[in-house]
Enzyme design. Structure first.
Site, PDB file in Angstrom:
ATOM      1  N   LYS A   1      50.059  48.056  40.477  1.00 34.73           N
ATOM      2  CA  LYS A   1      49.501  47.998  39.121  1.00 34.73           C
ATOM      3  C   LYS A   1      47.992  48.265  39.141  1.00 34.73           C
ATOM      4  O   LYS A   1      47.480  49.017  38.314  1.00 34.73           O
ATOM      5  CB  LYS A   1      49.815  46.625  38.514  1.00 34.73           C
ATOM      6  N   SER A   2      47.289  47.657  40.079  1.00 34.35           N
ATOM      7  CA  SER A   2      45.829  47.833  40.133  1.00 34.35           C
ATOM      8  C   SER A   2      45.475  49.304  40.335  1.00 34.35           C
ATOM      9  O   SER A   2      44.586  49.846  39.670  1.00 34.35           O
ATOM     10  CB  SER A   2      45.240  47.022  41.294  1.00 34.35           C
TER      11      SER A   2
ATOM     12  N   ARG B   1      43.632  52.126  37.631  1.00 29.82           N
ATOM     13  CA  ARG B   1      42.400  52.810  38.064  1.00 29.82           C
ATOM     14  C   ARG B   1      42.582  54.320  38.106  1.00 29.82           C
ATOM     15  O   ARG B   1      41.672  55.080  37.774  1.00 29.82           O
ATOM     16  CB  ARG B   1      41.983  52.273  39.443  1.00 29.82           C
TER      17      ARG B   1
ATOM     18  N   ARG C   1      42.224  35.046  26.557  1.00 32.48           N
ATOM     19  CA  ARG C   1      41.586  35.131  27.881  1.00 32.48           C
ATOM     20  C   ARG C   1      40.097  35.464  27.761  1.00 32.48           C
ATOM     21  O   ARG C   1      39.687  36.208  26.867  1.00 32.48           O
ATOM     22  CB  ARG C   1      42.328  36.158  28.740  1.00 32.48           C
TER      23      ARG C   1
ATOM     24  N   GLN D   1      38.262  42.545  38.568  1.00 29.67           N
ATOM     25  CA  GLN D   1      38.199  43.163  37.233  1.00 29.67           C
ATOM     26  C   GLN D   1      36.750  43.277  36.767  1.00 29.67           C
ATOM     27  O   GLN D   1      36.330  44.315  36.250  1.00 29.67           O
ATOM     28  CB  GLN D   1      39.012  42.342  36.246  1.00 29.67           C
TER      29      GLN D   1
ATOM     30  N   ASP E   1      47.360  36.643  42.613  1.00 27.60           N
ATOM     31  CA  ASP E   1      48.523  36.731  41.714  1.00 27.60           C
ATOM     32  C   ASP E   1      49.795  36.159  42.337  1.00 27.60           C
ATOM     33  O   ASP E   1      50.842  36.125  41.691  1.00 27.60           O
ATOM     34  CB  ASP E   1      48.774  38.194  41.324  1.00 27.60           C
TER      35      ASP E   1
ATOM     36  N   LYS F   1      44.621  33.165  33.742  1.00 28.25           N
ATOM     37  CA  LYS F   1      45.441  34.376  33.916  1.00 28.25           C
ATOM     38  C   LYS F   1      46.322  34.550  32.665  1.00 28.25           C
ATOM     39  O   LYS F   1      46.024  33.999  31.619  1.00 28.25           O
ATOM     40  CB  LYS F   1      46.261  34.257  35.201  1.00 28.25           C
TER      41      LYS F   1
ATOM     42  N   ARG G   1      48.396  29.206  34.904  1.00 31.13           N
ATOM     43  CA  ARG G   1      49.476  29.241  35.907  1.00 31.13           C
ATOM     44  C   ARG G   1      49.633  27.934  36.663  1.00 31.13           C
ATOM     45  O   ARG G   1      50.723  27.644  37.148  1.00 31.13           O
ATOM     46  CB  ARG G   1      49.250  30.412  36.878  1.00 31.13           C
TER      47      ARG G   1
END
Ligand code: S3P
Length: 453
Positions: free
Chosen positions: A32-33, A37, A133, A180, A330, A357, A361
């Site tokens: 995903k990261s 990008r 967030r 991030q 994560d 998050k 969590r």
């Protein structure tokens, strides 16, 4: 291209029941990261960027939509294969409507950085989870470049950002260990005359730095007494790159833990990214006694990739060093599931970031574990999970997922090995990061289905 989006008004409960051994080969979806990008850097490059293996999940599709709204052209050529025609550094145009990032903090915060030094106004919004967030962590340092923002004083979405017309280079020491925030600042620095330096006292994932280098950015790294100093000289053009996205270690962690806790299991996870800034979960599970071996390690597009062989193991509880947190940030929900099946306590500390998050969590995991008969102590910055050992986990809980994909997947993994089925109230958010979770888990033998079906 229109990929199916979940209907947020209709919860989709799911249930996992005890399965037999998990066996076979599993290819987890693209990272995903790296996917976010690749789309953003492709959009900031003049010319054609080709991407293979892109994660086609809601979070990434929303980033693609935002890049289109900012003027780039993105085309899906086939499964995971995308072509991006970018507008160049500083080339974004003012979007007609709000940029909606759905559930994705990464898409939103990185895009805030990408527009912060271009003189356009853009409204950023997202779903109920993203609107809770914190955005000030990225807006305040971006303001040093000259970014303006309005909407509310709390720095919560929706917010309208006004990019700097005459941005100035910055030198900034990160206050939170967040890839991030770091990445947003590096992307903003691309359109700033002169050299900006971002200093990272605690290392976080470095995909942005690696990819910036692949796109020909003027970036340099230097170890300093304050931490890693990342310098970028702006107003230089990026060159298109070919990106091959490896499997996401954060997604692979679900079948991995499932195999460790399910007796008789033996699976191979293919093409998993093994960037050292992401492998804390493997190190921790090995310390717990997990039978995990890496095969066929290789380099794909500047990232280390390998196949991971996992066999069912008798796990023991461990203390996870707090400094390891960023490299597995994560994975704490699914680690907590492994910890529940281990013998003895597992202590996790230094995790205040987990409270901001997709959900809080720490409290979501603690409540879920308790509902499944596992003793857990929650503190402001961590959890101690009392492993059930050879007796195994009772299960039977009804787990509230709080719009959090990783809470849903973690407890479905638990249900596959506990005595009684585990029920999650809503699986819809799984589509944000792992759209084929159910079919991928069914492949090696997991029993996940709609309740009463
Ligand atoms: C991400 C960084 C992490 C992680 C998120 C993806 C990224 O967030 O939790 O899922 O791609 O940069 P933080 O950097 O805010 O910890």
């Amino acid at each position: 291209m229109v990929l199916p989006m979940h209907d947020s008004s209709a919860p989709q409960p799911l249930q996992a029941a005890k399965s037999g051994p998990l066996t076979g080969t599993v290819l987890a979806p693209g990272d995903k990261s790296i996917s976010h990008r690749a789309l953003i850097l492709g959009a900031m490059t003049v010319g054609e960027t080709r991407i293979e293996g892109l994660l086609e999940a809601e979070d990434v599709v929303n980033t693609a939509g935002a890049m289109r709204s900012l003027g780039a052209s993105l085309e899906r050529l086939g499964t995971g294969a995308w072509r991006v025609q970018g507008v160049g550094v500083g080339g974004f145009s003012q979007p007609d409507g709000p940029l909606d990032f759905g559930n994705s903090g990464t898409g939103c915060r990185l895009s805030m950085g990408a527009v912060a030094t271009t003189p356009i106004a853009a409204t950023f919004t997202g779903d109920a989870s993203l609107c809770r967030r914190p955005m000030k962590r990225v807006l305040e340092p971006l303001a040093a470049f000259g970014l303006g923002w309005s909407g509310n004083d709390k720095g919560l979405l929706p917010l309208t950002l006004t990019g700097a017309a005459d941005p100035l280079p910055i030198r900034y020491i990160l206050k939170v260990p967040s890839a991030q925030v770091k990445s947003a600042l590096l992307l903003a620095a691309l359109n700033v005359p002169g050299t900006s330096t971002i200093i990272e006292p605690i290392a976080t994932r470095d995909h942005t730095e690696r990819m910036l280098r692949a796109f020909g950015a003027a970036i340099s790294l230097e170890e300093t007494a304050e931490g890693m100093a990342i310098s970028i000289t702006g107003e230089t053009d990026l060159k298109p790159a070919a990106i091959a996205v490896p499997a996401d270690p954060s997604s692979a962690a679900f079948p991995l833990v499932a195999a460790l806790i399910t007796p008789g299991s033996d699976i191979l996870l293919e093409r998993v990214m093994l960037n050292p800034s992401r492998t804390g979960i493997l190190q921790t599970l090995k310390e717990m006694g997990g039978d995990i071996t890496i095969e066929n390690e290789r380099d794909i597009g500047g990232e280390i990739v390998g196949d991971i062989r996992v066999r069912h193991s008798a796990l023991k509880g461990v203390d996870v060093p707090p400094e390891r947190a960023p490299s597995m940030i994560d994975e704490f929900p699914v680690l907590s599931i492994a910890a529940a099946f281990a013998e003895g306590p597992t202590t996790m500390r230094g995790l205040e970031e987990l409270r901001v998050k997709e959900s809080d969590r720490l409290s979501a995991v603690a409540a879920g574990l308790k509902s499944c008969g596992v003793a857990v102590t929650e503190s402001p910055d961590g959890l101690v999970v009392e492993g059930c050992g050879p007796e195994g986990v009772k299960g039977g809980g009804h787990v509230l997922t709080h719009m959090d994909h990783r809470i849903a997947m973690s407890f479905l993994v638990m249900g596959g090995a506990s005595r009684e089925p585990v029920h999650v109230d809503d699986s819809a958010m799984i589509a944000t990061s792992f759209p084929n979770f159910e079919s991928l888990m069914a492949g090696p033998g997991a029993l996940i289905q709609r309740p009463n079906s």
